[in-house]
Design an enzyme around this catalytic site. Sequence first.
Site, PDB file in Angstrom:
ATOM      1  CB  CYS A 110      -9.346  -3.124  14.636  1.00 27.51           C
ATOM      2  SG  CYS A 110      -9.032  -2.713  12.915  1.00 27.51           S
ATOM      3  CD  GLU A 167     -13.822 -10.743  -3.989  1.00 27.55           C
ATOM      4  OE1 GLU A 167     -14.773 -11.531  -4.171  1.00 27.55           O
ATOM      5  OE2 GLU A 167     -13.959  -9.615  -3.472  1.00 27.55           O
ATOM      6  CE  LYS A 201     -10.215  -7.689   8.649  1.00 24.83           C
ATOM      7  NZ  LYS A 201      -9.485  -7.345   7.407  1.00 24.83           N
ATOM      8  CD  GLU A 260     -11.167  -8.917   4.276  1.00 30.66           C
ATOM      9  OE1 GLU A 260     -10.699  -9.350   5.347  1.00 30.66           O
ATOM     10  OE2 GLU A 260     -10.760  -7.873   3.742  1.00 30.66           O
ATOM     11  CB  SER A 282      -5.051   0.916  -1.440  1.00 31.62           C
ATOM     12  OG  SER A 282      -4.180  -0.182  -1.552  1.00 31.62           O
ATOM     13  CD  GLU A 295      -2.556   0.713  -4.524  1.00 29.48           C
ATOM     14  OE1 GLU A 295      -2.534   0.018  -3.483  1.00 29.48           O
ATOM     15  OE2 GLU A 295      -3.572   0.870  -5.216  1.00 29.48           O
ATOM     16  CD  GLU A 352      -3.186   0.525   2.174  1.00 35.92           C
ATOM     17  OE1 GLU A 352      -3.983  -0.416   2.023  1.00 35.92           O
ATOM     18  OE2 GLU A 352      -3.150   1.222   3.204  1.00 35.92           O
ATOM     19  CB  CYS A 394      -6.945  -2.533   6.234  1.00 36.64           C
ATOM     20  SG  CYS A 394      -5.381  -1.940   5.646  1.00 36.64           S
TER      21      CYS A 394
END
Lengths: 161, 592
Positions: B514, B377, B369, B372, B330, B287, B284, B310
């Site tokens: 978090c 994918e 999560k 996720e 990102s 990037e 990141e 994230c």
Amino acid sequence: MSHVKIVLKTEQVDEIKAICKAFHNDEGELINVLHKVQTFFGYLPAEVQEVIAHELRMSVAKVFGVVTFYSFFTMKPKGRFPISVCMGTACYVRGAEKVLDEFKRHLKIKVGESTPDGKFSLSSLRCVGACGLAPVVMVGEKVYGRVSSEDVKKIVAEYND
Amino acid sequence: MELIKLTIDNKAIEIEKGTTILKAAKQNGINIPTLCYLELKDLKIVNKPGGCRICVVEVEGRRNLAPACVTECQPGMVIHTHSVRVINTRRTVLELILSDHPFDCLICPKNGNCELQTMAQKFGVREIPFQGVQSTYRKDFSPSIIRDIDKCIMCRRCEMMCNEFQTVGALSAINRGFESVVSTAFDQLLEKSVCTYCGQCIAVCPVGALTEADHTSKVIRAIADPTKTVIVQTAPAVRAALGEEFGYAPGTLVTGKMAAALRRLEFDYIFDTDWAADLTIWEEGHELLDRLSRHLAGDKTVKLPILTSCCPAWVKFFEHQFPEMHEIPSTAKSPQQMFGAMAKSYFVEKLGITREEMVVVSIMPCVAKKYESSRPEFAVNDNPDVDFSLTTRELAALIRQSNIDFNNLPDEDFDSPMGSSTGAGVIFGTTGGVIEAACRTAYEVFTKKPLEKIDFKELRGLDGIRSATIDFDGLPINIGIAHGLGNARKLLEEVKAGKSKFHAIEIMACPGGCINGGGQPLHHGDSEVIKARWRAIYEEDANKPLRKSHENPDIIKLYEEYLGKPLGEKAHHLLHTHYFDRRTDIVIDLEK
């Protein structure tokens, strides 16, 4: 909840947008917007609520919350001949519930529903101001007085094509 | 400040004008019970619909009892918080709530941690005088959140979090009277709503109506399967909160005990998501520098600001609400998913096993999560990179079930090669941490000079939206930070309108980041708990010998041995992702 998946025409979407705009796309005017849109559309299906939520910049869940809170709003289309049975005190004590039950049995629908052919819908209301004629039933704008459950079949038959 | 005089429970007090009876009482050592009321002062979260009526008090001269949470003190008021009338009314209110609540406390996921249960215990309720119909509603299972609305007491905390604070708008009260429930648009399953799975509804639910999808038994079975190599990764915020489940004061770091406990649970390798957080910074950070230098070179096609990616709830939020901006975040995967991708490529190769023979478990402060890790994918031939994601609470349950005496465990280390981390990886657990970690690396890579001060104090804090300008050796870099999705929305609206002055923006869905995720031990409305965890994260960072991601020796080795260079072909394939348009489109077509 199952609802008939309806598809809006572009001009219908434009009409809903125009109504929202007339109320300045103000979230606080939601009830007024719903009122107007239901007058225009006859009912408030999910797709219509999505457009309203988008225009008023609020969540669809909140719009749905208001639609389901007020008994005036409906997500189901009314029949061509909407049947309303008065359940006000005077009508109630003179047997309106039996009349309503007979309509339900005869038309095979519940209150708030329409017959599959879209011809009749059934609702209950509170007092039409004709207590002397209790129990009262309305079909569209026409008022029937002193209705008994035996009359139900005859009233429905009047609307046979 | 204007002071007014009044009397509470025969005690004459002076209080600031505008204070509610509830707060005035609390400041004077009187804890009036509450249920629907919730306030997290430092995070600007308030819920006081005055709906449950548990907090009623008697005010002399007033006909009705007053709800203490919404009634302001007036001069000369004489208040009784535990008169016979108050206590009887409170009990009746509680009995009425309980009369429409299931009695399956023994098998409820909130057993022992339920505010309603605590209240019933406090009041010594032994029977319910009110018999009647109980409301019933279907259970709703989503990948992250389970809704068991029969247990809902209509406190509306979840609705407030979802709408006012997060501006997600997945939940609303629907229907009327006895029929009313908190549900989604058109009463659909949560999975078919705009829910981001941030889990803040779970974090504030006083009862068992909202809980996480529990995967502990699947993990126990995987560990017991001799054909599987089961590895575990732990997110930064877990170590700052897990101790609370075992009686430690909030903010106690239990990193070493946690690693020891995971080893006792017989995971084959104990690894750290912080390692993957360092890896995330390599990708990141590069990037950011890539976009920045192309922008400075006058490339008009480059999109700035760059947004962090994230947080899975944040990703789902912009996929629903700002899908047209999918090129701005990102493309770097989250640390959880980077870890999974590396475990099932780099590490399985090292072990000489197939990816099907490996099970990757993550311990997360988060319920999103879970969702996720289930995104298609992030799987190869239907084999997910991360098999199971457990919350901090689920890990605590697993430790208790396995007869592990957590408090007397020695401190142990993570395993190699995916367990080492720097302080930069640790601070991913709190708002401002990801962007500070990125700045530590980007600064040194960009300026080719060592940082004089590692701490970017200007990026820290708990204000919902923060900004700072970091001097990259003469080049000012504007950084924006938002936590809470309502705050994120404000920054996104600016970006959308072309008015954003930022080069990079960090976004975390949960208030505080978090450390206050939907999978953490419950705070029960105490924001001191969250602040203590916040301090613990920076303490862990300060104690680390290495504090910049690009100095992590195992990550340096990983690029040398396996990945090549940041943003290189292999890194791009394994560590980057793409986003989807999740708008529920209004169907415009011809009728019927």
